[in-house]
Design an enzyme around this catalytic site. Structure first.
Site, PDB file in Angstrom:
ATOM      1  N   ASP A  54       0.737  -1.247   0.288  1.00 23.95           N
ATOM      2  CA  ASP A  54       0.173   0.093  -0.098  1.00 23.95           C
ATOM      3  C   ASP A  54       0.777   1.266  -0.176  1.00 23.95           C
ATOM      4  OD1 ASP A  54      -3.219  -0.837   1.156  1.00 23.95           O
ATOM      5  OD2 ASP A  54      -1.448  -2.234   1.521  1.00 23.95           O
ATOM      6  N   THR A 151      -7.044  -4.806   0.573  1.00 25.08           N
ATOM      7  CA  THR A 151      -5.926  -5.329   1.133  1.00 25.08           C
ATOM      8  C   THR A 151      -5.927  -6.430   1.886  1.00 25.08           C
ATOM      9  OG1 THR A 151      -5.327  -2.937   1.469  1.00 25.08           O
ATOM     10  CG2 THR A 151      -4.155  -4.265   2.741  1.00 25.08           C
TER      11      THR A 151
HETATM   12  N1  LIG Z   1     -17.512  -0.818   7.187  1.00 22.19           N
HETATM   13  C1  LIG Z   1     -16.929  -0.766   5.918  1.00 22.19           C
HETATM   14  N2  LIG Z   1     -18.045  -0.801   4.980  1.00 22.19           N
HETATM   15  C2  LIG Z   1     -17.983  -0.880   3.677  1.00 22.19           C
HETATM   16  N3  LIG Z   1     -16.751  -0.659   3.127  1.00 22.19           N
HETATM   17  C3  LIG Z   1     -15.721  -0.281   3.955  1.00 22.19           C
HETATM   18  C4  LIG Z   1     -15.806  -0.597   5.475  1.00 22.19           C
HETATM   19  N4  LIG Z   1     -14.435  -0.433   6.033  1.00 22.19           N
HETATM   20  C5  LIG Z   1     -13.623  -0.421   4.725  1.00 22.19           C
HETATM   21  N5  LIG Z   1     -14.358  -0.366   3.675  1.00 22.19           N
HETATM   22  C6  LIG Z   1     -13.692  -0.088   2.252  1.00 22.19           C
HETATM   23  O1  LIG Z   1     -13.969  -1.093   1.484  1.00 22.19           O
HETATM   24  C7  LIG Z   1     -13.151  -1.605   0.755  1.00 22.19           C
HETATM   25  C8  LIG Z   1     -12.874  -2.785   0.454  1.00 22.19           C
HETATM   26  O2  LIG Z   1     -14.212  -3.386  -0.146  1.00 22.19           O
HETATM   27  P1  LIG Z   1     -14.310  -4.542  -0.829  1.00 22.19           P
HETATM   28  O3  LIG Z   1     -15.557  -4.636  -1.755  1.00 22.19           O
HETATM   29  O4  LIG Z   1     -13.085  -5.080  -1.471  1.00 22.19           O
HETATM   30  O5  LIG Z   1     -14.684  -5.355   0.264  1.00 22.19           O
HETATM   31  S1  LIG Z   1     -14.423  -7.009   0.874  1.00 22.19           S
HETATM   32  O6  LIG Z   1     -12.951  -6.916   1.344  1.00 22.19           O
HETATM   33  O7  LIG Z   1     -14.369  -7.921  -0.513  1.00 22.19           O
HETATM   34  O8  LIG Z   1     -15.238  -7.336   1.864  1.00 22.19           O
HETATM   35  C9  LIG Z   1     -11.757  -1.134   1.505  1.00 22.19           C
HETATM   36  O9  LIG Z   1     -10.669  -0.803   0.643  1.00 22.19           O
HETATM   37  P2  LIG Z   1      -9.132  -1.058   1.101  1.00 22.19           P
HETATM   38  O10 LIG Z   1      -8.898  -0.252   2.412  1.00 22.19           O
HETATM   39  O11 LIG Z   1      -8.426  -0.224   0.102  1.00 22.19           O
HETATM   40  O12 LIG Z   1      -9.019  -2.451   1.153  1.00 22.19           O
HETATM   41  C10 LIG Z   1     -12.477   0.045   2.235  1.00 22.19           C
HETATM   42  O13 LIG Z   1     -12.063   1.345   1.690  1.00 22.19           O
HETATM   43 MG   LIG Z   2      -6.613   0.530  -0.095  1.00 20.94          MG
HETATM   44 MG   LIG Z   3      -7.485   0.213   3.365  1.00 24.97          MG
END
Ligand SMILES: Nc1ncnc2c1ncn2[C@@H]1O[C@H](COP(=O)(O)OS(=O)(=O)O)[C@@H](OP(=O)(O)O)[C@H]1O
Ligand SMILES: [Mg+2]
Ligand SMILES: [Mg+2]
Ligand SMILES: [Mg+2]
Length: 372
Positions: A54, A151
């Site tokens: 990242d 991530t």
């Molecule tokens: N509570 C909550 N609700 C919704 N979304 C959130 C939440 N917390 C974090 N995030 C954001 O979700 C990103 C990952 O989304 P995904 O669609 O990949 O979700 S998952 O990991 O498949 O469940 C993730 O992106 P990255 O941090 O870049 O991985 C976050 O930006």
């Molecule tokens: Mg990210």
């Molecule tokens: Mg993140």
């Protein structure tokens, strides 16, 4: 001859996402070794993971954009900051980020990108990461970067994406998605792919997808080790508009989207297939290339979606022929800063208008019945 609109921006963005993806592949490989896991992954204040990849990707994208477009008026809105990385106890971690960044940048010319005269020092790396603290907004140009989206998927050896977009006056002008673990059918990379045959061909791993607003075209390139590919293939969304045949994708984590609600919606529309749960913006990639027809995300009402989690995916899906709106049928608003302010309940991306209208209808029906 007229200079093509945004040609340098598009070319630089695609090349730097290739370079960034190669950094990610190397770091994810190292994560597979049990001995190095702890040194590469940290927890943020909200308990979500952040890794060497990242920070490393954010550093190289920021450094390259500053070289190409000048650092002076450059505005980058990106997910990571330098707070934990600049602490005295993070010296080892910073060293690991520095090695990953310099290893990647040493190959920058292979990707047609500028390369530093000598390896970047840790101060320059922290500066590059820290430069990405713009908050965007309704005026001017802002690059929007999610260095590693998904991530959690990345750490688990699964799907993730490098996502870079350019917003001008609140509109997404271009988007690039690096999907290093995405399984791409070989015939899609050589001939174009509309998912019409359904035949099981051979599969290769990793691609970069990109699109420019208003071009009516979205493209896919293969990720090739140690270099920049010469060819690109046009992407096209699926032509399936019958919910019975549709594949619906959604986030893996229950905490990120209401699986029960989306299952109810899918069921009421007549969807039969089990949902495809995938980490990251790879879900948008799956819609753009015709591997799935619907992506839905309904986060908790207290959660505010961030622009870097959607900007690149939205423009790629739309230019490939798809539709992306909130659950009220309105376009996502990228003009309000870091968050998608005013988002109505959730996000719905579809391969076409017919499925989209059915889902919006199902949302209204289920919302009304749930509030009876
Ligand atoms: N509570 C909550 N609700 C919704 N979304 C959130 C939440 N917390 C974090 N995030 C954001 O979700 C990103 C990952 O989304 P995904 O669609 O990949 O979700 S998952 O990991 O498949 O469940 C993730 O992106 P990255 O941090 O870049 O991985 C976050 O930006
Ligand atoms: Mg990210
Ligand atoms: Mg993140
Ligand atoms: Mg993200």
């Amino acid at each position: 001859m007229a200079v093509e609109f945004l040609a340098t921006e598009m070319d630089t963005a695609v090349r730097v996402v290739h370079l960034a993806s190669s950094l990610c592949v190397k770091v994810q490989d190292k994560l597979r070794l049990p001995s190095s896991t702890n040194g590469h992954v940290k927890s943020k204040d909200d308990d979500s993971p952040v890794t060497v990849a990242d920070w490393g990707v954010q550093a190289i994208v920021s450094w390259v954009l500053a070289q190409v477009f000048g650092g002076q008026n450059l505005s980058i809105v990106a997910e990571e900051d330098t707070e934990s990385l600049s602490k005295a106890e993070s010296l080892g971690l910073l060293g690991t980020v520095s090695s990953a960044v310099n290893e990647a940048l040493s190959e920058a010319s292979t990707y047609g990108l500028p390369k530093p005269d000598k390896p970047l020092g840790t101060t320059e790396i922290l500066e590059a990461i820290g430069r990405c603290s713009s908050v965007g907004g309704p005026k001017g140009r802002h690059w929007v970067l999610d260095p590693v989206d998904g991530t959690l998927g990345f750490v688990r050896g699964d799907q993730y994406a490098v996502a870079l977009a350019l917003i001008e006056n609140g509109k997404v002008l271009l988007g690039v998605l690096g999907c290093p673990n995405y399984p791409v059918k070989k015939e899609c990379l050589s001939n174009g792919c509309n998912n019409q045959s359904g035949a099981a061909g051979s599969v290769t791993k990793g691609c970069v997808m990109y699109a420019k607003r208003g071009s009516g075209q979205a493209w896919m390139q293969p990720l090739i080790p140690g270099g920049y590919p010469e060819s690109a293939t046009l992407l096209k969304v699926s032509s399936v508009d019958d919910p019975v045949l549709a594949t619906v994708c959604e986030p893996v984590e229950r905490a990120n989207s209401n699986h029960l609600f989306t299952a109810g919606l899918a069921n009421s529309m007549g969807v039969r297939k089990q949902p495809m749960r995938v980490y990251s913006m790879v879900k948008y990639a799956a819609i753009a290339c015709g591997d799935a027809e619907v992506f839905m995300k309904f986060a908790q009402s207290s959660y505010k979606e961030k622009i870097w989690d959607h900007a690149a995916g939205v423009v790629i899906v739309e230019e490939a022929g798809g539709v992306v709106t909130d659950a009220g049928g309105r376009n996502l608003d990228f003009s309000k800063g870091v968050y998608l302010e005013g988002l109505d309940r959730g996000i719905i991306a579809c391969s076409g208008q017919v499925l989209h209208e059915k889902i919006i209808g199902a949302v209204y029906a289920s919302w009304e019945s749930s509030s009876l």
